[in-house]
Design an enzyme around this catalytic site. Structure first.
Site, PDB file in Angstrom:
ATOM      1  N   CYS A   2       0.826  -1.199   0.000  1.00 28.02           N
ATOM      2  CA  CYS A   2       0.000   0.000   0.000  1.00 28.02           C
ATOM      3  C   CYS A   2       0.864   1.253   0.000  1.00 28.02           C
ATOM      4  CB  CYS A   2      -0.876   0.021   1.250  1.00 28.02           C
ATOM      5  SG  CYS A   2      -1.773  -1.499   1.492  1.00 28.02           S
ATOM      6  N   ARG A  27       2.158   1.104  -5.959  1.00 24.04           N
ATOM      7  CA  ARG A  27       2.340   0.235  -4.793  1.00 24.04           C
ATOM      8  C   ARG A  27       1.099  -0.609  -4.504  1.00 24.04           C
ATOM      9  NH1 ARG A  27       6.663   1.607  -1.528  1.00 24.04           N
ATOM     10  NH2 ARG A  27       5.713   0.478   0.171  1.00 24.04           N
ATOM     11  N   TRP A  74      -3.442  -2.242  -1.461  1.00 27.84           N
ATOM     12  CA  TRP A  74      -3.266  -3.584  -2.036  1.00 27.84           C
ATOM     13  C   TRP A  74      -3.793  -4.526  -0.966  1.00 27.84           C
ATOM     14  CZ3 TRP A  74      -0.601  -8.125  -0.886  1.00 27.84           C
ATOM     15  CH2 TRP A  74      -0.445  -9.029  -1.957  1.00 27.84           C
ATOM     16  N   ASN A 100      -0.108   0.363   6.074  1.00 31.27           N
ATOM     17  CA  ASN A 100       0.522  -0.569   5.139  1.00 31.27           C
ATOM     18  C   ASN A 100       1.125  -1.682   5.984  1.00 31.27           C
ATOM     19  OD1 ASN A 100       2.029  -1.867   3.194  1.00 31.27           O
ATOM     20  ND2 ASN A 100       3.620  -0.284   3.101  1.00 31.27           N
ATOM     21  N   GLY A 101       0.748  -2.941   5.727  1.00 35.67           N
ATOM     22  CA  GLY A 101       1.293  -4.044   6.524  1.00 35.67           C
ATOM     23  C   GLY A 101       0.177  -4.941   7.013  1.00 35.67           C
ATOM     24  N   GLU A 481      12.741 -15.964 -16.252  1.00 28.36           N
ATOM     25  CA  GLU A 481      12.376 -14.546 -16.225  1.00 28.36           C
ATOM     26  C   GLU A 481      11.465 -14.195 -17.407  1.00 28.36           C
ATOM     27  OE1 GLU A 481      12.324 -12.317 -14.179  1.00 28.36           O
ATOM     28  OE2 GLU A 481      12.300 -10.410 -15.255  1.00 28.36           O
ATOM     29  N   LYS A 485       7.741 -12.694 -16.951  1.00 29.46           N
ATOM     30  CA  LYS A 485       7.313 -11.417 -17.551  1.00 29.46           C
ATOM     31  C   LYS A 485       6.015 -11.614 -18.331  1.00 29.46           C
ATOM     32  CE  LYS A 485       9.035  -9.088 -15.756  1.00 29.46           C
ATOM     33  NZ  LYS A 485      10.051  -9.187 -14.792  1.00 29.46           N
ATOM     34  N   GLU A 488       2.933 -12.403 -15.913  1.00 33.16           N
ATOM     35  CA  GLU A 488       2.470 -11.377 -14.978  1.00 33.16           C
ATOM     36  C   GLU A 488       1.798 -10.204 -15.673  1.00 33.16           C
ATOM     37  OE1 GLU A 488       5.454  -9.438 -12.555  1.00 33.16           O
ATOM     38  OE2 GLU A 488       6.915  -9.586 -14.154  1.00 33.16           O
ATOM     39  N   HIS A 504      11.539 -34.509 -19.586  1.00 34.69           N
ATOM     40  CA  HIS A 504      11.101 -35.186 -18.364  1.00 34.69           C
ATOM     41  C   HIS A 504       9.688 -34.783 -17.953  1.00 34.69           C
ATOM     42  CE1 HIS A 504      15.116 -36.801 -17.982  1.00 34.69           C
ATOM     43  NE2 HIS A 504      15.561 -35.595 -18.291  1.00 34.69           N
ATOM     44  N   LYS A 603       3.936  -3.235  -6.614  1.00 35.03           N
ATOM     45  CA  LYS A 603       5.351  -3.075  -6.922  1.00 35.03           C
ATOM     46  C   LYS A 603       6.252  -3.574  -5.805  1.00 35.03           C
ATOM     47  CE  LYS A 603       8.806  -1.766  -9.368  1.00 35.03           C
ATOM     48  NZ  LYS A 603       9.156  -2.781 -10.374  1.00 35.03           N
TER      49      LYS A 603
HETATM   50  C1  F6R Z   1       8.382  -9.301 -11.244  1.00 33.95           C
HETATM   51  C2  F6R Z   1       8.652  -8.529 -10.045  1.00 33.95           C
HETATM   52  C3  F6R Z   1       8.711  -9.243  -8.747  1.00 33.95           C
HETATM   53  C4  F6R Z   1       9.851  -8.676  -7.900  1.00 33.95           C
HETATM   54  C5  F6R Z   1       9.800  -9.293  -6.495  1.00 33.95           C
HETATM   55  C6  F6R Z   1      10.969  -8.829  -5.648  1.00 33.95           C
HETATM   56  O1  F6R Z   1       8.414  -8.499 -12.386  1.00 33.95           O
HETATM   57  O2  F6R Z   1       8.812  -7.337 -10.094  1.00 33.95           O
HETATM   58  O3  F6R Z   1       8.834 -10.614  -8.923  1.00 33.95           O
HETATM   59  O4  F6R Z   1      11.067  -8.964  -8.530  1.00 33.95           O
HETATM   60  O5  F6R Z   1       8.603  -8.939  -5.881  1.00 33.95           O
HETATM   61  O6  F6R Z   1      10.962  -7.444  -5.506  1.00 33.95           O
HETATM   62  P1  F6R Z   1      12.255  -6.664  -5.048  1.00 33.95           P
HETATM   63  O7  F6R Z   1      13.277  -6.812  -6.104  1.00 33.95           O
HETATM   64  O8  F6R Z   1      11.800  -5.239  -4.884  1.00 33.95           O
HETATM   65  O9  F6R Z   1      12.709  -7.274  -3.757  1.00 33.95           O
END
Ligand code: F6R
Length: 608
Positions: A2, A27, A74, A100-101, A481, A485, A488, A504, A603
């Site tokens: 949040c 966020r 969030w 937030n939390g 990765e 991408k 998500e 496998h 984020k």
């Molecule tokens: C995917 C993404 C998340 C972050 C993960 C860790 O695109 O952004 O998987 O990589 O939440 O976040 P950080 O790097 O901020 O610890």
């Protein structure tokens, strides 16, 4: 998670809070709200959905008042609807709270409060806390908050205002980021600096267990036990332009296109060409200490965990140190074997990810030396580790991490080079590595200049609902990765595998409807991956191949090839990931998805 913003000063608060929430919306974006105190008491407005819903509700009629708090949510406790949106109030309706939390003992407190006659309007833990503060309130918000926090378990970044005290804003932090913005005759609280940059660059970062009391005359920091704490004021170096879209359709695209520069920024000042090594003084470790490292554990989440896996390949190959990569959420709870000879590296873009932070604390507690590869300056992880490297990738606003990933890999290359040169790597090999690293930004730029080719590939595959990503060696994490991408931001189901693992199990999925992305640079395992491509083609799968050169072998098999420039094997992820980021972006845009704010995501994940 949040976003929190609070203001006290001479300006009208409501408009400022809404503008601040726009910068924080990355966020969390499932509901939002503001509370402003004025001569008529507490004015609260909240709405489910994106911030535009709140703006529509207000319809330009902003409540007057020069003190207030705002929140973008969030959801953790309770559905993302209007009653659950913050701010929440106490039983009397005088005190408003944003949070937030997670308050872990909210259930027990709620039951006790209900027995004492409290009634609740939401399912949230935050409302429970607001009621608890209300119970303690005897004309002093600061003291009521301190007393209530003595009774709660869990994590919080909090801000409170009270209609009976129009000149006080109280904030508190435990486990969720919070800072105080220090302006000229005005003060702010926020979960990160973006909402206040327009007004001030001077900030004070709160630590766990600290409260901030903002009045019209200034601010004080204290702990829950009333002891006053003096803290340094830090200066934010980046400005508003850095967090704006600058002509791009989305932050994600802007951030993908920034990577030539962001990788260069990560490397800047670290490369010692003559000596064939890296200067990494920020690690705060002497060469002797670095030589004594016997084992490395890298811990992270999500995309940062993928860069950690690349680090494992680099460190083991070049420095010959055993490395384990751990999901932070697993590491923290599984009684990990680390001691003072283990170097624990935490990787995090935000520097606030709850699990990564907890993993680092756990490692420190067990005596390990900790270092952080972190992007956000002044973030909690950056402040708690024993040393580290700032990525200097600049603010990453798009929820899907892109430029942070390449900068993390670049920072891992720096740590690897330093450790390797202190062991067996020769000065010549060190210099070759540096030469290759220095070429990477221009090579990324070259790929970006061919983004239209990736767009054409995306157009061709946009209607598929599944995808497999396969790579070998250091490009296996890139496969993970690439798949992350895609899933998500476009909600297409995608899986990453080591190419040989396909046999496998996943091979059962392959038919003419399955696109398979092969990351196949001409490295030590090139011939092996060609055989894997044959296996997919034999089952009529559709192959998209990332190659160094269409050499007649791959293009004979693949449906589409995309060429990437040549570099050292270990550095190929810095290039191969870029077309995969672009591919996901273009697919998601074509499918009408909100690429910067994908559903259910946030984020910065500051809850477990
Ligand atoms: C995917 C993404 C998340 C972050 C993960 C860790 O695109 O952004 O998987 O990589 O939440 O976040 P950080 O790097 O901020 O610890």
């Amino acid at each position: 998670m949040c976003g929190i913003v609070g203001y006290i000063g001479p300006r009208p608060a409501a408009g400022l809070l809404i503008e601040g929430l726009k910068r924080l919306e990355y966020r969390g974006y499932d509901s939002s709200g503001i509370a402003v105190v004025n001569g008529d008491g507490l004015k609260i407005f909240k709405a489910a959905g994106k911030l535009t819903q709140l703006e529509q509700l207000l319809d330009g009629r902003l409540p007057h008042g020069t003190i207030g708090i705002g929140h973008t949510r969030w959801a953790t406790h309770g559905a993302p609807n209007t009653p659950n949106a913050h701010p929440h109030t106490d039983q009397s309706g005088r005190i408003a709270c944003i949070h937030n939390g997670i308050i872990e003992n909210a259930g027990a407190i709620r039951t006790a409060l209900k027995q004492r006659g409290h009634t609740f309007k939401s399912e949230t833990d935050t409302e429970v806390l607001a009621h608890l503060v209300g119970e303690f309130y005897q004309g002093n918000l600061e003291e009521a908050v301190a007393m209530a926090l003595g009774d709660v378990d869990g994590a919080y970044g909090l801000a409170f205002v009270c209609s009976d005290e129009p000149n006080v804003l109280v904030a508190a932090r435990k486990g969720s980021p919070l800072l105080v913005g220090v302006g000229e005759g005005e003060w702010f609280v926020a979960s990160d600096a973006s909402p206040l940059l327009q007004y001030t660059r001077s900030v004070v970062y709160l630590d766990d267990g600290e409260m901030a009391v903002l009045t019209r005359d200034g601010y004080r920091i204290r702990n829950l036990q009333k002891a006053r704490i003096s803290k340094p004021v830090s200066q934010i170096e980046w400005d508003l332009a850095t967090i704006e879209r600058g002509g791009y359709d989305h932050f994600m695209l802007k951030e993908i296109f920034e990577q030539a520069e962001s990788v260069e920024n990560t490397l800047r000042g670290h490369l010692l060409e003559d000596e064939g090594t890296a200067r990494v003084t920020g690690l705060n470790m002497t060469d002797d200490e670095l030589k004594q490292v016997q084992r490395i554990v890298i811990t992270a989440c999500g995309t940062s965990w993928h860069s950690a896996l690349i680090g494992e390949y680099m460190l083991e190959e070049m420095a010959r140190i055993p490395v384990e990569v751990e999901y932070a959420s697993e590491f923290r709870y599984r009684n990990p074997v680390v001691d003072e000879r283990t170097l624990v590296i935490g990787i995090s873009q935000s520097g606030e990810t709850a699990d990564t932070l907890a993993a680092i604390r756990e490692a420190k507690h067990r005596g390990a030396r900790t270092i952080g590869l972190v992007n956000v300056v002044g973030s909690t992880i950056a402040r708690e580790v024993d040393g580290g490297i700032y990525l200097h990738a600049g603010p990453e606003v798009g929820v899907a991490s892109t430029k942070a990933f390449t900068s993390q890999v670049a920072a891992l290359a720096l740590v690897t080079l330093r450790l390797a040169r202190l062991r067996n790597l020769s000065i010549l090999q060190g210099r070759q590595f540096i030469q290759a690293l220095k070429l990477i930004p221009a090579q990324i730029q070259q790929i970006l200049g061919r983004a239209h080719e990736v767009k054409a590939i995306a157009d061709r595959f946009v209607h598929h609902n599944n995808a497999l990503y396969l790579g070998r060696g250091v490009n296996f994490p890139v496969a993970l990765e690439g798949a992350l991408k895609l899933k998500e931001i476009s909600y297409i189901h995608a899986e990453g595998y080591p190419a040989a693992e396909m046999k496998h199990g996943p091979i059962a999925l392959i038919d003419e409807n399955m696109p398979v992305v092969f990351i196949a640079p001409r490295d030590a395992v090139y011939q092996k991956i060609l055989s894997n491509i044959e296996e997919v083609k034999a089952r009529r799968g559709q192959v998209i191949a990332l190659v160094n050169e269409c050499d007649g072998q791959v293009d004979r098999l693949a449906d589409v090839c995309f060429e990437i420039p040549e570099t050292l094997d270990l550095l190929t992820p810095l290039l191969t990931v870029v077309p995969l980021q672009l591919f996901s972006y273009y697919v998601a845009v074509r499918r009408g998805c909100n690429v910067d704010q994908p559903r259910n995501l946030a984020k910065s994940v500051t809850v477990e």
